[in-house]
Design an enzyme around this catalytic site. Structure first.
Site, PDB file in Angstrom:
ATOM      1  N   LEU A 121       0.823  -1.198   0.000  1.00  0.00           N
ATOM      2  CA  LEU A 121       0.000   0.000   0.000  1.00  0.00           C
ATOM      3  C   LEU A 121       0.865   1.259   0.000  1.00  0.00           C
ATOM      4  O   LEU A 121       2.030   1.219   0.384  1.00  0.00           O
ATOM      5  CB  LEU A 121      -0.911  -0.012   1.228  1.00  0.00           C
ATOM      6  CG  LEU A 121      -1.703  -1.307   1.430  1.00  0.00           C
ATOM      7  CD1 LEU A 121      -2.414  -1.298   2.778  1.00  0.00           C
ATOM      8  CD2 LEU A 121      -2.698  -1.510   0.293  1.00  0.00           C
ATOM      9  N   PHE A 170       9.208  -1.789  -5.320  1.00  0.00           N
ATOM     10  CA  PHE A 170       8.743  -0.402  -5.401  1.00  0.00           C
ATOM     11  C   PHE A 170       8.344   0.117  -4.034  1.00  0.00           C
ATOM     12  O   PHE A 170       8.696   1.241  -3.642  1.00  0.00           O
ATOM     13  CB  PHE A 170       7.563  -0.274  -6.365  1.00  0.00           C
ATOM     14  CG  PHE A 170       6.947   1.096  -6.342  1.00  0.00           C
ATOM     15  CD1 PHE A 170       7.532   2.148  -7.016  1.00  0.00           C
ATOM     16  CD2 PHE A 170       5.797   1.342  -5.595  1.00  0.00           C
ATOM     17  CE1 PHE A 170       6.992   3.427  -6.962  1.00  0.00           C
ATOM     18  CE2 PHE A 170       5.248   2.619  -5.542  1.00  0.00           C
ATOM     19  CZ  PHE A 170       5.851   3.666  -6.228  1.00  0.00           C
ATOM     20  N   LYS A 171       7.600  -0.684  -3.278  1.00  0.00           N
ATOM     21  CA  LYS A 171       7.147  -0.251  -1.959  1.00  0.00           C
ATOM     22  C   LYS A 171       8.324   0.006  -1.028  1.00  0.00           C
ATOM     23  O   LYS A 171       8.353   1.007  -0.300  1.00  0.00           O
ATOM     24  CB  LYS A 171       6.216  -1.314  -1.368  1.00  0.00           C
ATOM     25  CG  LYS A 171       5.781  -1.034   0.068  1.00  0.00           C
ATOM     26  CD  LYS A 171       5.057   0.293   0.198  1.00  0.00           C
ATOM     27  CE  LYS A 171       4.544   0.468   1.633  1.00  0.00           C
ATOM     28  NZ  LYS A 171       3.907   1.785   1.820  1.00  0.00           N
ATOM     29  N   LEU A 172       9.307  -0.888  -1.033  1.00  0.00           N
ATOM     30  CA  LEU A 172      10.464  -0.685  -0.170  1.00  0.00           C
ATOM     31  C   LEU A 172      11.235   0.569  -0.568  1.00  0.00           C
ATOM     32  O   LEU A 172      11.652   1.350   0.291  1.00  0.00           O
ATOM     33  CB  LEU A 172      11.379  -1.912  -0.214  1.00  0.00           C
ATOM     34  CG  LEU A 172      10.882  -3.166   0.511  1.00  0.00           C
ATOM     35  CD1 LEU A 172      11.905  -4.291   0.356  1.00  0.00           C
ATOM     36  CD2 LEU A 172      10.607  -2.891   1.982  1.00  0.00           C
ATOM     37  N   ASN A 175       9.320   3.614   0.607  1.00  0.00           N
ATOM     38  CA  ASN A 175       9.421   3.831   2.045  1.00  0.00           C
ATOM     39  C   ASN A 175      10.821   4.258   2.461  1.00  0.00           C
ATOM     40  O   ASN A 175      10.986   5.064   3.378  1.00  0.00           O
ATOM     41  CB  ASN A 175       8.998   2.564   2.796  1.00  0.00           C
ATOM     42  CG  ASN A 175       7.489   2.464   2.930  1.00  0.00           C
ATOM     43  OD1 ASN A 175       6.754   3.152   2.243  1.00  0.00           O
ATOM     44  ND2 ASN A 175       7.029   1.581   3.801  1.00  0.00           N
TER      45      ASN A 175
END
Length: 286
Positions: A121, A170-172, A175
């Protein structure tokens, strides 16, 4: 169609409530009775499961859990939920985990005839509560096409990223960038204090400059107010930046700035601030 939802924390709880508000039949499970009660208060179509195994008959199971090890413990192995789910069911994980763990789960699902999407998310609990959470879906394209309408019930917009590794990477990366920005903002506010500038004034005026960012608009005022209530917990931020740096090193990349941020978050966690918001990194910067 029966849905199962495991993990009703700040992010997962909002998504589960969106399913219930949409009138979907949902079985929910969490270790916190308070989280279960809050989620069931969203509507009449939700019910509490007494154990993870009660979700075995669900057509679609969601998980929102803190660590890759939690995903493996709950879903994988002979006693995991995947082994009990029916062939053709779907499993959607919205946790933030590393690409290798996502691949391990995906392969396990494929071996059992279960469709899988890794769907980390993009924003925060407030967006999750309003079904405005960006979703970055990874997995087989045909599975994404089949499940896209379900994803749109819990979040928006929904993006297809390719394979599961791409969505989790992508999420890592996102973040890592965001949390490094939080550390930079905390450093900047500390420098402003040395110059005799009040944190509240720093938070206000930075929005008129090139230092403005999503994180400065959101978290600089909280720092100025001494507000470290956990919207995105520091230990979760530490986990994500750590996983991201490990991922980069596996690619023979050296994310030097992000490693500095990682050291700050490690220090803040060691100092006992892991349960605070990630902006509590400010507390260990002098």
């Amino acid at each position: 169609m029966l849905f199962g939802f495991i993990g009703l924390g700040n992010m997962g709880g909002g998504l589960a409530r969106n399913l219930i508000r949409a009138g979907k039949d949902v079985l929910v499970y969490d270790l916190s009775q308070e989280a279960i009660e809050k989620t069931l208060a969203a509507g009449t179509s939700g019910k509490a499961a007494a154990a993870v195994g009660d979700l075995a008959d669900a057509d679609v199971v969601f998980t929102s859990l803190p660590l890759p090890s939690h995903i493996e413990q709950v879903m994988l192995g002979p006693d995991g939920l995947l082994a009990a789910m029916k062939t053709g069911a779907a499993y959607i994980d919205v946790s933030t985990i590393d690409p290798q763990s996502a691949r391990k789960v995906s392969d396990a699902c494929e071996a059992l005839g279960i469709r899988f999407l890794a769907c980390p998310l993009g924003k925060n609990p407030a967006a999750a509560e309003k079904a405005e959470e960006p979703i970055f879906a990874g997995g087989k394209k045909e599975t994404y096409d089949e499940l896209k309408e379900i994803l749109q019930v819990v979040g928006d917009p929904v993006y297809y990223m390719g394979e599961v590794e791409a969505s989790q990477a992508f999420k890592l990366i996102s973040n890592m960038m965001g949390m490094t920005n939080v550390a930079v903002i905390a450093e900047g506010i500390r420098l402003g204090e040395k110059a005799g500038i009040a944190p509240s004034l720093m938070a206000e005026l930075i929005e008129e400059t090139g230092g403005k960012s999503f994180q400065s608009a959101l978290r600089a005022p909280w720092i100025a107010d001494g507000d470290f209530a956990p919207r995105f917990g520091l230990d979760l931020a530490l986990k994500d930046v750590r996983l991201g740096c490990e991922m980069a090193e596996q690619w023979d990349k050296d994310p030097r700035l992000m490693k500095v941020a990682l050291d700050y978050f490690k220090a803040a966690s060691a100092a006992g601030f892991g349960g605070d918001d990630c902006n509590a990194v400010y507390k260990v910067i002098e």
